[in-house]
Design a protein around this motif. Structure first.
Motif, mmCIF file in Angstrom:
data_model
loop_
_atom_site.group_PDB
_atom_site.id
_atom_site.type_symbol
_atom_site.label_atom_id
_atom_site.label_comp_id
_atom_site.label_asym_id
_atom_site.label_seq_id
_atom_site.Cartn_x
_atom_site.Cartn_y
_atom_site.Cartn_z
ATOM 1 N N ALA A 87 0.809 -1.214 0.000
ATOM 2 C CA ALA A 87 0.000 0.000 0.000
ATOM 3 C C ALA A 87 0.843 1.264 0.000
ATOM 4 C CB ALA A 87 -0.930 0.010 1.212
ATOM 5 N N ALA A 88 2.069 1.183 0.554
ATOM 6 C CA ALA A 88 2.927 2.362 0.634
ATOM 7 C C ALA A 88 4.362 1.918 0.862
ATOM 8 C CB ALA A 88 2.476 3.285 1.766
ATOM 9 N N ARG A 139 0.613 2.475 -11.622
ATOM 10 C CA ARG A 139 0.157 2.440 -10.238
ATOM 11 C C ARG A 139 -0.970 3.454 -9.999
ATOM 12 N NH1 ARG A 139 1.395 0.728 -5.089
ATOM 13 N NH2 ARG A 139 0.960 2.219 -3.414
ATOM 14 N N ALA A 140 -0.824 4.660 -10.539
ATOM 15 C CA ALA A 140 -1.836 5.689 -10.329
ATOM 16 C C ALA A 140 -3.192 5.274 -10.880
ATOM 17 C CB ALA A 140 -1.381 7.004 -10.967
ATOM 18 N N THR A 143 -3.717 0.603 -9.797
ATOM 19 C CA THR A 143 -3.697 0.240 -8.383
ATOM 20 C C THR A 143 -4.452 1.239 -7.527
ATOM 21 O OG1 THR A 143 -1.533 -0.803 -8.693
ATOM 22 C CG2 THR A 143 -2.206 -0.334 -6.435
ATOM 23 N N ARG A 144 -4.160 2.503 -7.663
ATOM 24 C CA ARG A 144 -4.729 3.512 -6.779
ATOM 25 C C ARG A 144 -6.129 3.938 -7.208
ATOM 26 N NH1 ARG A 144 -3.999 3.893 -2.362
ATOM 27 N NH2 ARG A 144 -3.542 6.078 -1.954
ATOM 28 N N ARG A 240 -12.735 10.236 -8.360
ATOM 29 C CA ARG A 240 -11.502 10.261 -7.581
ATOM 30 C C ARG A 240 -10.378 10.963 -8.341
ATOM 31 N NH1 ARG A 240 -13.874 5.911 -10.266
ATOM 32 N NH2 ARG A 240 -12.402 4.240 -10.776
ATOM 33 N N VAL A 242 -6.221 11.141 -8.410
ATOM 34 C CA VAL A 242 -4.981 10.512 -7.968
ATOM 35 C C VAL A 242 -3.835 11.459 -8.300
ATOM 36 C CG1 VAL A 242 -4.815 9.167 -10.117
ATOM 37 C CG2 VAL A 242 -3.524 8.458 -8.100
ATOM 38 N N LEU A 267 -6.435 10.561 -3.776
ATOM 39 C CA LEU A 267 -5.476 9.476 -3.599
ATOM 40 C C LEU A 267 -4.070 9.967 -3.912
ATOM 41 C CD1 LEU A 267 -7.629 7.013 -5.646
ATOM 42 C CD2 LEU A 267 -7.146 6.649 -3.231
ATOM 43 N N SER A 269 -0.124 8.870 -4.878
ATOM 44 C CA SER A 269 0.531 7.747 -5.537
ATOM 45 C C SER A 269 1.980 8.110 -5.816
ATOM 46 C CB SER A 269 -0.183 7.382 -6.839
ATOM 47 O OG SER A 269 0.294 6.163 -7.360
ATOM 48 N N GLU A 276 4.190 -4.433 -9.378
ATOM 49 C CA GLU A 276 3.542 -3.529 -10.333
ATOM 50 C C GLU A 276 4.430 -3.289 -11.546
ATOM 51 O OE1 GLU A 276 0.751 -0.857 -7.350
ATOM 52 O OE2 GLU A 276 2.930 -0.559 -7.364
#
Length: 323
Positions: A87-88, A139-140, A143-144, A240, A242, A267, A269, A276
């Protein structure tokens, strides 16, 4: 080997080409003979202020080349010490060119687990331009933001490496993509990558134009940062934003009631995990995604490449050739 060295933080004139000792092998690491590297906005920020990193320094995050120990053609995952939490990143997370020397050189030493097979369909220049921009976009968006087919995406700042990858990735995932730019020419070029259209952010009413064109978007991919309130204004209810960068400033303001009444999500990122990175390579190969190359220059022209990025006149990635 030849490398671009920074001895003092500051302007592009601090980038000097020098002959230095080759990096030495270490357990768990490999020496890569770089065929090409690529420039990122992060390199500009580090060169300007240093961010507390040691000097002298070889900048550079992106790279592709040949492993000296095995002869394999590889592309480099640039993250170091992400950690076990997907997650981070961990507090120890860093990237090439920060605490350790990067890819503005003929040779670089990297952990062996950071090396992945170079996609055969890409040139060396394209492979070197892939990692940071494509992984950040992957990822942006995936995933996010959790993009779903049929949604509408707004990508801010058409022309950068991440924005061009964002357009391509969102398009192949079945989204309708819009962009903002300061240039009608850049909007036209992004439409060739799969965007449906765009608006000029030089017009202060650009969020309203996005609403009129799209009815509101599901996702905003924002590397600008300081215009967060405008990004939120473009969303549908439940949409949303990101945020992966802050090229226009590190602070911004938002209207709090519009955030909760709109049921919006903000979000953060950043680069991405090794898993990933592997997923991004698989997606890129399956759809034959090719990085957009603005220009390719020798290592000796690193200063001119930095100046071009800072002028905001580029479209796509700037690449340095080590051969």
């Amino acid at each position: 080997m030849q490398a671009v060295i920074v001895h003092q933080w500051g302007g592009p004139e601090q980038l000097t080409v020098e002959t230095i000792d080759d990096p030495t092998p270490m357990p768990g690491h490999a020496i890569v003979e770089l065929k090409a590297s690529a420039i990122n906005w992060h390199d500009i920020l580090v060169r300007r202020s240093g961010r507390g990193f040691p000097l002298p320094r070889i900048l550079g995050i992106d790279g592709a080349g040949i492993r000296r120990d095995t002869g394999e053609e590889v592309v480099i995952y640039p993250g170091l010490n992400w950690g076990t939490n997907t997650a981070a990143p961990s507090p120890q997370f860093s990237i090439l060119g920060d605490h350790v020397d990067g890819t503005y050189a003929e040779l670089v030493r990297v952990p062996t687990e950071n090396l992945y097979p170079k996609p055969a369909y890409l040139s060396w220049e394209e492979a070197a331009a892939l990692p940071v921009g494509a992984l950040t976009a992957y990822r942006a968006i995936i995933t996010r933001a959790g993009l779903r087919p049929g949604e509408t995406v707004l990508v801010l700042g058409a022309g950068s490496g991440v924005s061009t990858f964002s357009v391509m990735i969102a398009s192949v995932l079945g989204a309708t993509v819009w962009v903002t730019s300061s240039s009608t020419e850049k909007i036209q070029r992004v439409c060739e990558l799969g965007a449906a259209g765009g608006v000029l952010y030089t017009n202060p009413d650009w969020p309203q134009h996005i609403i009129e064109e799209t009815g509101g978007v599901d996702v905003v991919v924002d590397g600008v940062g300081a215009n967060l309130e405008q990004s939120l204004a473009c969303l549908k209810p439940g949409g949303r934003v990101v945020v992966f960068g802050a090229t226009a400033g590190t602070t911004g303001s938002i209207d709090i009631p519009s955030l909760y009444f709109g049921q919006h999500t903000i979000l953060g990122s950043t680069l991405g995990t090794e898993e990933e990175f592997a997923g991004m390579l698989t997606l890129s190969e399956s759809h034959r995604l090719r990085p957009v190359i603005d220009s390719t220059r020798p290592l000796s022209d690193a200063r001119a490449a930095h100046e071009r990025i800072e002028s905001r006149g580029h479209f796509g990635k700037l690449v340095l050739s080590a051969t």
